[in-house]
Design an enzyme around this catalytic site. Structure first.
Site, PDB file in Angstrom:
ATOM      1  N   ARG A 154     -32.354  -3.386 -43.986  1.00  0.00           N
ATOM      2  CA  ARG A 154     -31.058  -3.785 -43.447  1.00  0.00           C
ATOM      3  C   ARG A 154     -30.543  -2.619 -42.599  1.00  0.00           C
ATOM      4  NH1 ARG A 154     -31.113  -5.119 -48.939  1.00  0.00           N
ATOM      5  NH2 ARG A 154     -30.967  -7.357 -49.368  1.00  0.00           N
ATOM      6  N   LYS A 178     -28.637  -3.268 -51.593  1.00  0.00           N
ATOM      7  CA  LYS A 178     -27.404  -3.878 -52.102  1.00  0.00           C
ATOM      8  C   LYS A 178     -27.270  -3.653 -53.605  1.00  0.00           C
ATOM      9  CE  LYS A 178     -26.632  -7.620 -48.770  1.00  0.00           C
ATOM     10  NZ  LYS A 178     -26.496  -9.085 -48.600  1.00  0.00           N
ATOM     11  N   HIS A 256     -30.629  -7.721 -37.291  1.00  0.00           N
ATOM     12  CA  HIS A 256     -31.128  -8.675 -38.277  1.00  0.00           C
ATOM     13  C   HIS A 256     -32.322  -9.472 -37.757  1.00  0.00           C
ATOM     14  CE1 HIS A 256     -30.020  -9.537 -42.345  1.00  0.00           C
ATOM     15  NE2 HIS A 256     -30.208 -10.829 -42.181  1.00  0.00           N
ATOM     16  N   ARG A 259     -35.290  -7.581 -38.606  1.00  0.00           N
ATOM     17  CA  ARG A 259     -35.605  -7.781 -40.030  1.00  0.00           C
ATOM     18  C   ARG A 259     -36.336  -9.110 -40.216  1.00  0.00           C
ATOM     19  NH1 ARG A 259     -34.036  -6.484 -45.429  1.00  0.00           N
ATOM     20  NH2 ARG A 259     -33.093  -8.189 -46.609  1.00  0.00           N
ATOM     21  N   HIS A 282     -34.698  -8.808 -51.616  1.00  0.00           N
ATOM     22  CA  HIS A 282     -33.990 -10.027 -52.005  1.00  0.00           C
ATOM     23  C   HIS A 282     -33.980 -10.149 -53.529  1.00  0.00           C
ATOM     24  CE1 HIS A 282     -34.811 -12.186 -47.906  1.00  0.00           C
ATOM     25  NE2 HIS A 282     -33.768 -11.381 -47.862  1.00  0.00           N
ATOM     26  N   TYR A 291     -38.350 -18.368 -44.931  1.00  0.00           N
ATOM     27  CA  TYR A 291     -39.433 -18.025 -44.011  1.00  0.00           C
ATOM     28  C   TYR A 291     -40.659 -18.922 -44.159  1.00  0.00           C
ATOM     29  CZ  TYR A 291     -36.722 -13.803 -43.269  1.00  0.00           C
ATOM     30  OH  TYR A 291     -35.707 -12.923 -42.971  1.00  0.00           O
TER      31      TYR A 291
END
Length: 314
Positions: A154, A178, A256, A259, A282, A291
């Site tokens: 990110r 995160k 992004h 990414r 994730h 994806y």
């Protein structure tokens, strides 16, 4: 409008708890704060507070958001913030019930992510190597782009990388994502080369700044700004500049989309979803499943190109 003091206190206490207990990212807390302030203003207009709101009030707020044309994903995020606030309030004894617990949200649409082709990424990398006026900027830009595409980080993770994590020609980088979760991401040879070259120049720049009285920076991409490192906004503008220089449509290029390109190109070349989930950081595999359209296309091509019945038709 000015929020009633009690509701403002609820929001502040909730956000403080998010920061202390869950190590929620600053951007996440800011988003929760904005969403809850909007909900609080809605309640205040109807004479209600967080303490007196009913399930029907939460539903009415969501209907209002829908009528205002708010995106489905935004409505889902706002309900999530409200649910978390009331879960916190229940656990802390601020309320004896949770008025949002049984309310179902609009869900999230799984739209295909915008991405870039391998050729377009190559154009961006080429622009990074040649586009800036100074050699130092070219080396920094090349390192930024190589790391972003090689790791799928990110942008907030990229710009705030500590230089200590990148010394010694590492094969892997430790990235803090995160919620403070850490993960290891491998570095391709071209990214390692760009990193090693940039660190030499970066250290010279940092030493020169120290000689003038500045403190040594702990970041790989230092800046004189408040944060001490290159900002997300500056990198966003930089990548647009590289798109123009590289002949790629700026509308297609954001941090992004790089990414997404990382994940899409890995999957197209045989990587499995679980590995990509780990590399992207994730928490849930369902986030990575967006994806699978790439996998579907690859399987379709395999059938059309190699199945004997298709060959017989031709």
């Amino acid at each position: 409008m000015t929020l009633p003091r009690a509701m403002a206190r609820w929001i502040d206490t909730f956000l403080d708890a998010q920061a202390a207990e869950l190590d929620a990212a600053e951007n996440t807390r800011l988003a929760y704060g904005r969403d809850l302030i909007d909900f609080a203003e809605f309640l205040a207009d109807t004479g209600k507070t967080f303490e007196t709101a009913l399930p029907s009030d939460v539903e009415a707020y969501l209907i209002k958001c829908d009528a205002a044309g708010m995106a489905q994903s935004t409505r889902a995020r706002r309900l999530s913030a409200i649910k978390q606030l009331y879960r916190f309030a229940y656990e802390e004894g601020l309320r004896e019930d949770n008025p949002a617990i049984q309310i179902k949200g609009p869900g999230r649409q799984k739209t295909l992510p915008k991405t870039l082709s391998v050729d377009e990424v190559d154009c961006l990398l080429g622009a990074a190597q040649t586009g800036a006026r100074s050699r130092d900027d070219r080396l920094r830009n090349t390192c930024l782009m190589e790391l972003l595409y090689a790791t799928g980080m990110r942008v907030s993770e990229l710009v705030s990388l500590p230089v200590s994590a990148t010394r010694g020609d590492p094969r892997m980088l430790l990235v803090k994502g995160k919620g403070g979760k850490e993960r290891m991401v491998p570095l391709a040879p071209s990214a390692r080369s760009a990193l090693a070259t940039w660190i030499v120049t970066r250290d010279k720049i940092d030493k020169a700044a120290q000689d003038k009285g500045a403190a040594l920076s702990k970041f790989l991409f230092p800046s004189r700004g408040k944060l001490g490192h290159l900002t997300r906004h500056r990198f966003y503008m930089l990548i647009k500049e590289l798109a123009v220089a590289g002949g790629v449509s700026p509308d297609k290029v954001t941090p992004h989309t790089l990414r997404h390109a990382f994940a899409t190109h890995l999957l197209a070349n045989g990587a499995d979803l679980r590995s990509i989930q780990t590399l992207l950081g994730h928490a849930d595999i369902s986030t990575t499943e967006i994806y699978t359209h790439v996998l579907d296309e690859r399987l379709k091509e395999l059938v059309l190109e190699h199945h004997p019945l298709v060959k017989n038709v031709n």
